[in-house]
Design a protein around this motif. Structure first.
Motif, PDB file in Angstrom:
ATOM      1  N   ARG A  42       0.828  -1.207   0.000  1.00 31.33           N
ATOM      2  CA  ARG A  42       0.000   0.000   0.000  1.00 31.33           C
ATOM      3  C   ARG A  42       0.864   1.258   0.000  1.00 31.33           C
ATOM      4  NH1 ARG A  42      -4.556   1.260  -2.074  1.00 31.33           N
ATOM      5  NH2 ARG A  42      -3.667   3.281  -2.519  1.00 31.33           N
ATOM      6  N   ASP A  97       0.879   4.210  -2.837  1.00 31.19           N
ATOM      7  CA  ASP A  97       0.551   5.599  -2.489  1.00 31.19           C
ATOM      8  C   ASP A  97       1.682   6.551  -2.828  1.00 31.19           C
ATOM      9  OD1 ASP A  97      -2.132   5.993  -1.324  1.00 31.19           O
ATOM     10  OD2 ASP A  97      -1.524   4.427   0.052  1.00 31.19           O
ATOM     11  N   ALA A 119      -8.483  -3.628  -8.536  1.00 36.44           N
ATOM     12  CA  ALA A 119      -8.864  -2.287  -8.091  1.00 36.44           C
ATOM     13  C   ALA A 119      -7.633  -1.399  -7.880  1.00 36.44           C
ATOM     14  CB  ALA A 119      -9.666  -2.379  -6.789  1.00 36.44           C
ATOM     15  N   THR A 120      -6.558  -1.969  -7.366  1.00 33.28           N
ATOM     16  CA  THR A 120      -5.355  -1.178  -7.133  1.00 33.28           C
ATOM     17  C   THR A 120      -4.700  -0.783  -8.449  1.00 33.28           C
ATOM     18  OG1 THR A 120      -4.981  -2.345  -5.053  1.00 33.28           O
ATOM     19  CG2 THR A 120      -3.137  -1.113  -5.951  1.00 33.28           C
ATOM     20  N   GLU A 165      -6.679   2.003  -9.832  1.00 32.77           N
ATOM     21  CA  GLU A 165      -6.401   3.223  -9.072  1.00 32.77           C
ATOM     22  C   GLU A 165      -5.093   3.857  -9.528  1.00 32.77           C
ATOM     23  OE1 GLU A 165      -5.870   4.602  -4.376  1.00 32.77           O
ATOM     24  OE2 GLU A 165      -5.733   2.484  -4.934  1.00 32.77           O
ATOM     25  N   ASP A 199      -5.597   5.376 -13.005  1.00 29.70           N
ATOM     26  CA  ASP A 199      -6.438   6.567 -12.923  1.00 29.70           C
ATOM     27  C   ASP A 199      -5.644   7.779 -12.447  1.00 29.70           C
ATOM     28  OD1 ASP A 199      -8.655   5.205 -13.786  1.00 29.70           O
ATOM     29  OD2 ASP A 199      -9.541   4.951 -11.791  1.00 29.70           O
ATOM     30  N   ARG A 200      -4.609   7.532 -11.640  1.00 27.42           N
ATOM     31  CA  ARG A 200      -3.772   8.622 -11.133  1.00 27.42           C
ATOM     32  C   ARG A 200      -2.557   8.893 -12.008  1.00 27.42           C
ATOM     33  NH1 ARG A 200      -4.656   9.854  -5.579  1.00 27.42           N
ATOM     34  NH2 ARG A 200      -2.906  11.287  -5.843  1.00 27.42           N
ATOM     35  N   ASP A 214      -4.811   7.963   3.995  1.00 27.55           N
ATOM     36  CA  ASP A 214      -5.672   8.888   3.271  1.00 27.55           C
ATOM     37  C   ASP A 214      -6.821   9.355   4.156  1.00 27.55           C
ATOM     38  OD1 ASP A 214      -4.441   9.018   0.746  1.00 27.55           O
ATOM     39  OD2 ASP A 214      -5.231   7.044   0.235  1.00 27.55           O
ATOM     40  N   GLU A 273     -12.675  -4.516   0.426  1.00 26.32           N
ATOM     41  CA  GLU A 273     -12.345  -3.202  -0.119  1.00 26.32           C
ATOM     42  C   GLU A 273     -12.842  -2.074   0.784  1.00 26.32           C
ATOM     43  OE1 GLU A 273     -10.400  -2.698  -2.696  1.00 26.32           O
ATOM     44  OE2 GLU A 273     -10.204  -4.859  -2.959  1.00 26.32           O
TER      45      GLU A 273
END
Length: 397
Positions: free
Chosen positions: A19, A23, A53-54, A57, A60-61, A182, A276
């Motif tokens: 994680r 990040d 999902a990760t 993510e 998307d960033r 977050d 999630e």
């Protein structure tokens, strides 16, 4: 200064180290060309329920994700695709996470013409209650990253001291950059729905632990603590969030189930697996527990702080760099079911004091442990290393 960065880690999801890698990779600034390479995954991970999902993510960033598809540690030739990428795209920084990637990164960087290598160390260490006491893992910090990486990032002052004292890593190479969490915004309706799902009777006292099912996470100690509390707290329920490793998907679940059954509390212990909506489950619980035997700077505690749930934690690694006993949490010695049981009981018995500690913990998380600020610190380290390299002249190709 624009910079091309490759983040290297075995997997893209699993524990706190994964994680943190994700990040940080997403927060290196608009002029960073950021790529995250998962060496042990291939393209099928894009549709895998644990990883999809990760990966979405990340992309998307604006972070490119690549699965290298390595199948065994000794198959060094499977690194060829990454070396080609490093050379073709003139990558400036290779930032590796966890011992396997940290072992290979200096050689890969040399072959790929990378200017700076950053090794990120999230796990506990040999001889100080950690996991790496023998074999390949035990030599990485002292003989590989400590010698050949340009910098080693650790999340706590505790881990910096451990690397210096016990693993012989040069102090000037070690940079303390903490983990973070977050912000989480949950509506009362969301919390009520989650609470009703977890506690249909409306009577339960919910204790949650979010951790992988591994021996060092010590869920067995927490189960023993719950058994001690069971006679006086008939509605106490333990929720275990998390799963095992890719090599052992159930982790220690079988052993923990057997222990709960032997103690007569099988109906009090619920295994929720990987979810999630961890933040919602933690926020809906009455107590959030870290019961580990060994940690560095645990993301779980940071997530508990943000959730605003009263915390009970063991005094391991850098936990007390996050929370102060009696101020933000109740902190107890590890491997002590009685102490853990008393702290949980105290938390449930004095709800106003517990809520005050939780509020102070959330405020501290938001003030001091924010991923955007951490990403800026990491980016600053990259720029410093690259400036030093430029002052020495161009790296040989």
């Amino acid at each position: 200064m624009a910079v091309a960065v490759v983040t290297l880690i075995d997997y893209v999801a699993g524990g706190g180290a994964e994680r943190a890698a994700v990040d940080i990779a997403m927060r290196l600034g608009p002029d960073a060309r950021s790529t995250l390479v998962s060496s042990r995954l291939d393209e099928s991970a894009r549709t895998h329920p644990k990883y999809a999902a990760t990966i979405a993510e990340l992309e998307d960033r604006g972070v490119r994700w690549i699965g290298l598809g390595r199948t065994a540690t000794a198959r060094f030739w499977e690194w060829r695709g990454l070396v080609t990428l490093l050379r073709r795209e003139r990558v400036s920084v290779l930032h590796s996470h966890l011992w396997g990637s940290n072992f290979w990164a200096p050689a890969l960087a040399a072959l790929g013409g990378v200017r700076a290598v950053v090794a990120h160390e999230q796990t506990p260490f040999a001889r100080v209650g950690g996991m790496r006491q023998w074999g390949t893992q035990a030599v990485v910090n002292r003989w590989v990253a400590g010698r050949w990486a340009d910098a080693i990032v650790v999340p706590s002052a505790w881990s910096r001291a451990a690397l210096i004292a016990h693993e012989g890593v040069p102090a000037h190479k070690i940079h303390v950059i903490p983990n973070a969490a977050d912000p989480v915004a949950l509506t009362p309706g969301e919390l009520a729905t989650t609470r009703a799902e977890l506690d249909p009777s409306g009577q339960a006292e919910l204790v949650v632990v979010a951790a992988m099912l591994r021996p060092e996470k010590a869920q067995d100690v927490l189960i023993r603590a719950v058994a001690e509390l069971a006679p006086s707290r008939p509605h106490l329920q333990l929720l275990l969030l998390g799963g095992g490793t890719p090599q052992r998907p159930r982790g220690t679940q079988d052993e923990l189930e057997a222990l709960a059954s032997a103690l007569g509390i099988a109906d009090r212990v619920r295994f929720l697996g990987r979810r999630e909506d961890v933040a919602r489950v933690v926020a809906a619980a009455d107590v959030a527990v870290l019961c580990s035997r060994g940690e560095n700077l645990p993301l779980a505690v940071l997530e508990y702080m943000e959730a605003g749930t009263p915390i009970v934690a063991t005094d391991v690694g850098g936990v007390c760099e996050l929370v102060t006993d009696g101020v933000h949490a109740l902190v107890v010695a590890p491997d002590d079911p009685g102490a853990l049981a008393r702290a949980i009981d105290d938390t449930l018995r004095d709800r106003p004091a517990a809520r005050e500690r939780a509020a102070r913990a959330r405020a501290r998380r938001r003030e001091r442990f924010d991923w955007d600020a951490i990403g800026a610190q990491v980016r600053g380290l990259y720029d410093e290393l690259l400036a030093d390299q430029s002052a020495r002249g161009p790296a040989p190709l």
